[in-house]
Scaffold this active site. Structure first.
Site, PDB file in Angstrom:
ATOM      1  CG  HIS A 123      -1.874   1.128   1.251  1.00 54.23           C
ATOM      2  ND1 HIS A 123      -2.975   1.178   0.420  1.00 54.23           N
ATOM      3  CD2 HIS A 123      -1.878   2.280   1.965  1.00 54.23           C
ATOM      4  CE1 HIS A 123      -3.626   2.306   0.627  1.00 54.23           C
ATOM      5  NE2 HIS A 123      -2.981   2.998   1.559  1.00 54.23           N
ATOM      6  CG  ASP A 159      -5.376  -0.654   2.405  1.00 52.96           C
ATOM      7  OD1 ASP A 159      -5.040  -1.639   1.719  1.00 52.96           O
ATOM      8  OD2 ASP A 159      -5.919   0.359   1.909  1.00 52.96           O
TER       9      ASP A 159
HETATM   10  C1  GRF Z   1       0.932   0.582  -6.109  1.00 55.18           C
HETATM   11  O1  GRF Z   1       1.049   1.940  -5.769  1.00 55.18           O
HETATM   12  C2  GRF Z   1       0.570  -0.232  -4.907  1.00 55.18           C
HETATM   13  O2  GRF Z   1       1.106   0.267  -3.723  1.00 55.18           O
HETATM   14  C3  GRF Z   1      -0.941  -0.122  -4.881  1.00 55.18           C
HETATM   15  O3  GRF Z   1      -1.318  -0.149  -6.223  1.00 55.18           O
HETATM   16  C4  GRF Z   1      -0.254   0.330  -7.031  1.00 55.18           C
HETATM   17  C5  GRF Z   1       0.045  -0.722  -8.035  1.00 55.18           C
HETATM   18  O4  GRF Z   1       1.030  -0.315  -8.950  1.00 55.18           O
HETATM   19  N1  GRF Z   1      -1.536  -1.176  -4.085  1.00 55.18           N
HETATM   20  P1  GRF Z   1       1.650  -1.367  -9.943  1.00 55.18           P
HETATM   21  O5  GRF Z   1       0.500  -1.992 -10.734  1.00 55.18           O
HETATM   22  O6  GRF Z   1       2.380  -2.396  -9.140  1.00 55.18           O
HETATM   23  O7  GRF Z   1       2.565  -0.570 -10.835  1.00 55.18           O
END
Ligand code: GRF
Length: 219
Positions: A123, A159
């Site tokens: 997160h 979360d």
């Molecule tokens: C990331 O910012 C993650 O923390 C959140 O969703 C986003 C996913 O990004 N849960 P990616 O698809 O891994 O580039």
């Protein structure tokens, strides 16, 4: 708290099999795949990359890497029924540890019960601050001077589960929400492989909400 199959450095030992769930671009998935490829994350392998969105770029990236991929479109389906398909698929691929990497879907209680203490999520905030969507924007607009990311076990609340690892970044005077998000994302790409390594090592215990790494043994 039960733990995933411990990884071993011996080539004869089975590796911990990861199931990656994503809905979008998949940069965290690719960071995990890179860490495995360059051996900074050892003793694990990606068993399957699964998405609930057919056109997810992360799914296409997984196909390019010749990794097993699966897609179960979630739109219009009951959560429990969709999750039942996903659970069956993860079991079929003998997944030990589920890694949510931008998986934009809440898990049903049945899903969490199927992989007790074996689901991780990343997160983009320093939890418990700013759960939910647009966490980087929330931190920016709140006026935080420090932001970051959290890798945590998934429980039945959003979360919320036990924190494995957090990394921080400063919020700079000339930041906007996008530059801040980009700086946090760099740290996410370091945090997720490191958190997976900690968990698959099995060298930890959970005390209340605290993830406590066992002291290294000196021989
Ligand atoms: C990331 O910012 C993650 O923390 C959140 O969703 C986003 C996913 O990004 N849960 P990616 O698809 O891994 O580039």
């Amino acid at each position: 708290m039960s733990q995933p199959t411990p990884a071993s450095s011996g080539s004869q030992q089975p590796r911990t099999r990861l199931g990656i769930l994503l809905s979008g671009r998949g940069s965290n998935f690719l960071a995990i795949a890179r860490a495995i490829a360059n051996c900074s994350l050892a003793g694990v392998e990606i068993a399957v990359v699964l998405s609930n969105v057919a056109g997810a770029p992360g799914l296409a990236a997984a196909r390019e890497l010749n990794l097993p991929t699966e897609c179960f479109v979630s739109r219009g389906r009951l959560r429990a029924e969709h999750d039942a398909d996903v659970i069956a698929c993860l079991r079929q691929h003998r997944v030990d540890l589920v890694c949510l990497a931008g998986y934009m879907r809440l898990l049903s209680p049945g899903f969490i019960a199927a992989f007790p203490d074996r689901i991780l999520n990343i997160h983009p905030s320093l939890l418990p601050a700013f759960p939910g969507l647009d966490a980087q924007m929330q931190a920016f607009e709140y006026g935080c001077t420090v932001a970051g990311c959290t890798v945590h076990f998934v429980d039945e609340h959003l979360d919320h589960g036990v924190i494995v690892l957090q990394r921080t970044v400063p919020v700079l005077d000339d930041d906007d929400a996008h530059t801040l998000a980009a700086r946090i994302l760099e740290q996410e790409h370091l945090a997720y492989p490191e958190a997976i390594a900690r968990v698959v090592s099995g060298r930890y215990r959970i005390e209340g909400r605290r993830f406590v790494a066992h002291a290294a043994q000196i021989s």
